[in-house]
Every structure is written in C-alpha cells, then in structure tokens.
Write a protein that holds these residues in place. Structure first.
Motif, PDB file in Angstrom:
ATOM      1  N   GLN A 228       0.756  -1.118  -0.062  1.00  0.00           N
ATOM      2  CA  GLN A 228       0.020  -0.002  -0.097  1.00  0.00           C
ATOM      3  C   GLN A 228       0.917   1.329  -0.069  1.00  0.00           C
ATOM      4  OE1 GLN A 228      -0.430  -2.722   2.039  1.00  0.00           O
ATOM      5  NE2 GLN A 228      -2.625  -2.793   2.869  1.00  0.00           N
ATOM      6  N   ALA A 229       2.105   1.140   0.727  1.00  0.00           N
ATOM      7  CA  ALA A 229       2.826   2.206   0.535  1.00  0.00           C
ATOM      8  C   ALA A 229       3.235   2.651  -0.935  1.00  0.00           C
ATOM      9  CB  ALA A 229       4.027   2.133   1.165  1.00  0.00           C
ATOM     10  N   LEU A 230       3.437   1.711  -1.632  1.00  0.00           N
ATOM     11  CA  LEU A 230       3.747   2.058  -3.087  1.00  0.00           C
ATOM     12  C   LEU A 230       2.435   2.447  -3.984  1.00  0.00           C
ATOM     13  CD1 LEU A 230       7.233   0.259  -4.137  1.00  0.00           C
ATOM     14  CD2 LEU A 230       6.759   2.446  -2.981  1.00  0.00           C
ATOM     15  N   ASN A 231       1.270   2.582  -3.228  1.00  0.00           N
ATOM     16  CA  ASN A 231      -0.121   2.598  -3.918  1.00  0.00           C
ATOM     17  C   ASN A 231      -0.212   1.305  -4.967  1.00  0.00           C
ATOM     18  OD1 ASN A 231       0.268   5.082  -2.922  1.00  0.00           O
ATOM     19  ND2 ASN A 231       0.799   5.991  -4.741  1.00  0.00           N
ATOM     20  N   TYR A 232       0.069   0.040  -4.485  1.00  0.00           N
ATOM     21  CA  TYR A 232      -0.030  -0.905  -5.437  1.00  0.00           C
ATOM     22  C   TYR A 232      -1.647  -1.376  -5.047  1.00  0.00           C
ATOM     23  CZ  TYR A 232       4.301  -2.174  -7.146  1.00  0.00           C
ATOM     24  OH  TYR A 232       5.550  -2.387  -7.839  1.00  0.00           O
ATOM     25  N   ASP A 233      -2.412  -0.926  -4.095  1.00  0.00           N
ATOM     26  CA  ASP A 233      -3.629  -1.254  -3.748  1.00  0.00           C
ATOM     27  C   ASP A 233      -4.683  -0.300  -4.533  1.00  0.00           C
ATOM     28  OD1 ASP A 233      -2.741   0.984  -2.000  1.00  0.00           O
ATOM     29  OD2 ASP A 233      -4.172   1.037  -0.959  1.00  0.00           O
ATOM     30  N   LEU A 234      -3.935   0.911  -5.252  1.00  0.00           N
ATOM     31  CA  LEU A 234      -4.692   1.675  -6.075  1.00  0.00           C
ATOM     32  C   LEU A 234      -4.518   1.414  -7.501  1.00  0.00           C
ATOM     33  CD1 LEU A 234      -3.906   5.016  -4.327  1.00  0.00           C
ATOM     34  CD2 LEU A 234      -5.811   3.447  -3.757  1.00  0.00           C
ATOM     35  N   LEU A 235      -3.615   0.398  -7.855  1.00  0.00           N
ATOM     36  CA  LEU A 235      -3.205   0.190  -9.086  1.00  0.00           C
ATOM     37  C   LEU A 235      -3.379  -1.401  -9.466  1.00  0.00           C
ATOM     38  CD1 LEU A 235       0.215   2.014  -9.192  1.00  0.00           C
ATOM     39  CD2 LEU A 235      -1.844   2.696 -10.178  1.00  0.00           C
ATOM     40  N   ASP A 236      -4.503  -2.081  -8.930  1.00  0.00           N
ATOM     41  CA  ASP A 236      -4.664  -3.457  -9.027  1.00  0.00           C
ATOM     42  C   ASP A 236      -3.646  -4.394  -8.657  1.00  0.00           C
ATOM     43  OD1 ASP A 236      -7.509  -3.071  -9.746  1.00  0.00           O
ATOM     44  OD2 ASP A 236      -6.911  -2.651 -11.930  1.00  0.00           O
ATOM     45  N   GLY A 237      -2.554  -3.809  -8.034  1.00  0.00           N
ATOM     46  CA  GLY A 237      -1.284  -4.823  -7.566  1.00  0.00           C
ATOM     47  C   GLY A 237      -1.475  -5.402  -6.289  1.00  0.00           C
ATOM     48  N   VAL A 238      -2.508  -5.269  -5.378  1.00  0.00           N
ATOM     49  CA  VAL A 238      -3.054  -6.064  -4.381  1.00  0.00           C
ATOM     50  C   VAL A 238      -4.610  -6.388  -4.577  1.00  0.00           C
ATOM     51  CG1 VAL A 238      -3.131  -6.171  -1.741  1.00  0.00           C
ATOM     52  CG2 VAL A 238      -1.297  -4.549  -3.063  1.00  0.00           C
ATOM     53  N   ASN A 239      -4.975  -7.631  -4.219  1.00  0.00           N
ATOM     54  CA  ASN A 239      -6.450  -8.154  -4.218  1.00  0.00           C
ATOM     55  C   ASN A 239      -6.685  -8.725  -3.063  1.00  0.00           C
ATOM     56  OD1 ASN A 239      -8.499 -10.310  -4.676  1.00  0.00           O
ATOM     57  ND2 ASN A 239      -8.633  -9.020  -6.353  1.00  0.00           N
ATOM     58  N   PHE A 240      -7.643  -7.914  -2.238  1.00  0.00           N
ATOM     59  CA  PHE A 240      -8.065  -8.215  -0.971  1.00  0.00           C
ATOM     60  C   PHE A 240      -9.087  -9.161  -0.902  1.00  0.00           C
ATOM     61  CE2 PHE A 240      -6.561  -4.060  -0.958  1.00  0.00           C
ATOM     62  CZ  PHE A 240      -5.496  -3.984   0.226  1.00  0.00           C
ATOM     63  N   LYS A 241      -9.642  -9.909  -1.963  1.00  0.00           N
ATOM     64  CA  LYS A 241     -10.724 -10.956  -1.893  1.00  0.00           C
ATOM     65  C   LYS A 241     -10.164 -12.492  -1.989  1.00  0.00           C
ATOM     66  CE  LYS A 241     -14.254  -7.692  -3.363  1.00  0.00           C
ATOM     67  NZ  LYS A 241     -15.205  -7.271  -4.331  1.00  0.00           N
ATOM     68  N   LYS A 242      -8.941 -12.363  -2.629  1.00  0.00           N
ATOM     69  CA  LYS A 242      -8.384 -13.750  -3.168  1.00  0.00           C
ATOM     70  C   LYS A 242      -8.124 -14.398  -1.868  1.00  0.00           C
ATOM     71  CE  LYS A 242      -3.469 -13.178  -3.929  1.00  0.00           C
ATOM     72  NZ  LYS A 242      -2.359 -13.529  -5.119  1.00  0.00           N
ATOM     73  N   GLY A 243      -7.333 -15.641  -1.859  1.00  0.00           N
ATOM     74  CA  GLY A 243      -7.020 -16.471  -0.786  1.00  0.00           C
ATOM     75  C   GLY A 243      -5.710 -15.775  -0.283  1.00  0.00           C
ATOM     76  N   CYS A 244      -5.072 -16.798   0.595  1.00  0.00           N
ATOM     77  CA  CYS A 244      -3.984 -16.276   1.405  1.00  0.00           C
ATOM     78  C   CYS A 244      -2.688 -16.211   0.441  1.00  0.00           C
ATOM     79  CB  CYS A 244      -3.705 -17.222   2.390  1.00  0.00           C
ATOM     80  SG  CYS A 244      -4.991 -17.358   3.797  1.00  0.00           S
ATOM     81  N   TYR A 245      -1.586 -15.405   0.791  1.00  0.00           N
ATOM     82  CA  TYR A 245      -0.407 -15.614   0.115  1.00  0.00           C
ATOM     83  C   TYR A 245       0.708 -14.981   1.173  1.00  0.00           C
ATOM     84  CZ  TYR A 245      -1.717 -10.285  -0.217  1.00  0.00           C
ATOM     85  OH  TYR A 245      -2.211  -9.273  -0.093  1.00  0.00           O
ATOM     86  N   LEU A 246       1.667 -15.407   0.734  1.00  0.00           N
ATOM     87  CA  LEU A 246       2.871 -14.802   1.822  1.00  0.00           C
ATOM     88  C   LEU A 246       2.735 -13.120   2.221  1.00  0.00           C
ATOM     89  CD1 LEU A 246       5.583 -16.266   3.061  1.00  0.00           C
ATOM     90  CD2 LEU A 246       6.831 -14.933   1.163  1.00  0.00           C
ATOM     91  N   GLY A 247       2.537 -13.079   3.432  1.00  0.00           N
ATOM     92  CA  GLY A 247       2.667 -11.863   3.913  1.00  0.00           C
ATOM     93  C   GLY A 247       1.149 -11.226   3.973  1.00  0.00           C
ATOM     94  N   GLN A 248       0.003 -11.771   3.609  1.00  0.00           N
ATOM     95  CA  GLN A 248      -1.294 -11.490   3.342  1.00  0.00           C
ATOM     96  C   GLN A 248      -1.909 -10.940   4.553  1.00  0.00           C
ATOM     97  OE1 GLN A 248      -4.229 -13.487   4.604  1.00  0.00           O
ATOM     98  NE2 GLN A 248      -5.707 -12.118   3.594  1.00  0.00           N
ATOM     99  N   GLU A 249      -1.829 -11.733   5.864  1.00  0.00           N
ATOM    100  CA  GLU A 249      -2.343 -11.037   7.096  1.00  0.00           C
ATOM    101  C   GLU A 249      -2.099  -9.673   7.502  1.00  0.00           C
ATOM    102  OE1 GLU A 249      -1.823 -13.531  10.366  1.00  0.00           O
ATOM    103  OE2 GLU A 249      -2.499 -15.182   9.339  1.00  0.00           O
ATOM    104  N   VAL A 250      -0.785  -9.391   7.424  1.00  0.00           N
ATOM    105  CA  VAL A 250      -0.402  -7.896   7.553  1.00  0.00           C
ATOM    106  C   VAL A 250      -1.033  -7.033   6.644  1.00  0.00           C
ATOM    107  CG1 VAL A 250       1.623  -6.125   7.893  1.00  0.00           C
ATOM    108  CG2 VAL A 250       1.720  -8.821   8.670  1.00  0.00           C
ATOM    109  N   VAL A 251      -1.005  -7.438   5.377  1.00  0.00           N
ATOM    110  CA  VAL A 251      -1.536  -6.352   4.524  1.00  0.00           C
ATOM    111  C   VAL A 251      -3.004  -6.101   4.559  1.00  0.00           C
ATOM    112  CG1 VAL A 251      -1.994  -6.079   1.865  1.00  0.00           C
ATOM    113  CG2 VAL A 251       0.344  -7.084   2.638  1.00  0.00           C
TER     114      VAL A 251
END
Length: 338
Positions: A228-251
């Motif tokens: 999120q610090a590099l705005n990936y959540d604003l650029l379709d670089g993070v998906n919050f609906k898919k399953g688990c991935y490495l580091g997902q809990e913190v994000v």
C-alpha cells in the motif's frame, strides 16, 4: 544471446550506467516524450511455467493472478512474512489457456537472481518450473510499426490488456505506450526501423514510470514498504478478496483495520542532489518522514517518487542535502488523510 544483444546495443551507441545497463542513446537529457521506443536493458524476465503455475503464483504474489490468466497485466509484490515488499513485478500471461502456458514476471535485472531464488524456495512441491529468460527482451513502443514487425500481434485496445503471439506478448500501458516482450532477433528487426534519435533506454523507462506513478522494489529497498505504501492497492497490484499469500495477514490488517500514514507521492526538486533508492527523507527536526523510491534528473531538475508522510509539509532534506521541493500530481488520486 546476451553478448550479441549487448553488442547490438553498443553498436547503436548505447551509453551505460555504473551497473552496465544501457541508460540512453543519443541524448542523456532527452525526455521520454521525445522518443518513440524505449529499450528495457535494466529489466529481466522470469518465466513461470507448468500446470500449477497460476495456483503457485496466487499463493505468492499480492495481485489476483486469475486476472492475468484472463489476459491482463498486473503489478504485484512478493512479500516477506511481515508484509514488506522483497521484489516487485509486472505479471504478464504467456500463452494463456494452452498446455505450455504460464506467466512472465518482468523485474529489475539487478536482483533477478534473488527474486528467482525466493520464488523457487516455495515451489518445491508445485508442478511449476521457474527460470530467467535469456532469449527475450522488453521494449516500450509509442508508435508501433506494421503488425508484421510485432510477431503478427494486433494492438490491444484497452489499457492493461494483452495480445499474445507465437513468441511475443504485447500489452497496452496507456493511451500512447505499449509494452512488448519479444525475442532478441525480432527486437533487432523492430529497432532497425527507428532513427537513433527516437530511441530511449533505462533513463527514459524510469522517467515514464515516475510520470505514471509506478514504483518498484529496487536493490537496497527490500523490506521497507507494505504494498500500500507504493500505492499497489490503487493500481490493481493487491487483491483483498483472493486467498492467502505470503505476508497477506499484515497487508489485509492494514487495509481493513489500519490507516496508511505515508504513501508514495511524486515530488520535484533541484538538480545535483545525490541519492539512491531507499535513502531517507528528513524534516527540519531531522526526523525520518519518508524514503526515496526512484528519481531521474533532467534539465529542469529532479523528478522523483518518494514514500512520504501524507501530513508532511515544510522542509525536507535528503542525505543532509536541503531540497527545494514541490509536489506534483500523480495520474490517480490518493486516499485523503482524514
């Protein structure tokens, strides 16, 4: 392939940086808008192939890899257990839907071997193969020539959409620019149709990404930032609906329960400031308020992406050098501070 390709670039008149990558050709100070093709000599392609390629990457990267399978390019990060970015990628489909399909990960050549090793660490029990592609290169095109020079590909009409040919992939980056992954031989043929004055290299690529508001994890910045610090959540670089991935809990925790106090922003300041990605920005009290993501210097000074506190105003220094800085708009909106 590598020596012949590098010799080809040298014969074109490539000027190389300290890392040995072609950074410009005819004019060091030329703006990316003054060229029509940009050679990504600073980039490497990691190939991910096999029947479980999508499942494997879905459990490793921040983006929704299923969207890539459907023909779209996505930004993504590979995180550590603390949710901090270790490597960043542009993820492209490769022969999607075929038995030999998979994905291409475009990343910084300087840490491609480390990125590959990090992925292989988790691939032991998956039916997937990973390697660094030494046959294809990455090129940006503004005004593409005839289709027969693009491996028979047609130009994608929509931003982020890809077209795949026999050996090449073409993606629309925006209304003017395309990204092409193609074998070295085809790249030579393509580039021979451009005058030298219309060719750019790593400096122009970086400048384009700064204008586009796209930041990457560079060597020396591993472990600094949530996506999120590099705005990936604003650029379709993070998906919050898919399953688990490495580091997902913190994000996910930051997204649903927290609030980002700093994000990537675009700043401009005077020329002659020496700094590298990851260097700390400080306020008038010498408190750390951010870090440098990327920067490129031109005739008008320095254009940069920085991760900076959203509530910061006032003086900034970088490596004890005072900055005469001003903020410049990104092509997308940041969430409000309140």
């Amino acid at each position: 392939m590598t020596l012949s390709w590098q010799s080809f670039l040298d014969n074109l008149g490539a000027h190389r940086n300290a890392q040995g990558y072609a950074c410009y050709f005819s004019d060091q100070r030329s703006h990316f808008t003054s060229v029509n093709t940009i050679i990504g000599d600073h980039l490497a392609i990691i190939t991910v192939r096999g029947p479980e390629a999508e499942k494997f990457l879905q459990g490793q990267l921040t983006c929704d890899v299923a969207q890539v399978t459907q023909g779209h390019m996505r930004l993504a990060m590979h995180l550590d257990l603390k949710g901090r970015g270790q490597y960043s990628y542009q993820v492209l489909p490769y022969l999607a839907g075929s038995g030999n399909g998979g994905f291409d990960l475009l990343t910084a050549k300087a840490h491609a071997n480390g990125a590959l090793a990090a992925l292989k660490k988790y691939a032991v029990f998956s039916k997937v193969s990973l390697d660094i592609d030494d046959e294809r290169v990455a090129i940006m095109l503004r005004e593409p020539p005839a289709d027969d020079l693009l491996d028979g590909l047609s130009v994608p009409p929509l931003i982020g959409q890809s077209q795949q040919g026999r050996q090449s992939t073409l993606v629309r980056l925006d209304q003017q620019w395309l990204l092409l992954l193609t074998p070295e031989g085809g790249a030579r043929t393509l580039l021979n149709h451009y005058p030298l004055a219309e060719m750019g290299a790593a400096n122009h690529w970086l400048e384009y990404e700064i204008h586009a508001g796209v930041g990457h994890i560079q060597p020396g910045t591993e472990g600094l930032w949530l996506p999120q610090a590099l705005n990936y959540d604003l650029l379709d670089g993070v998906n919050f609906k898919k399953g688990c991935y490495l580091g997902q809990e913190v994000v996910a925790r930051m997204h649903f329960k927290g609030k980002m106090k700093q994000r990537m922003q675009r700043l401009q300041w005077q020329g002659g400031v020496n700094a590298s990605p990851g260097d700390v920005l400080r306020d008038s009290n010498d408190h750390a308020v951010g870090e440098l993501v990327s920067a490129v210097e031109g005739d008008g000074g320095c254009d940069a992406l920085v991760v900076l506190r959203l509530d910061h105003s006032g003086e900034l220094t970088l490596n004890s050098q005072p900055l005469a800085w001003r903020q410049t708009n990104l092509p997308y909106a940041l969430p409000s501070v309140s």
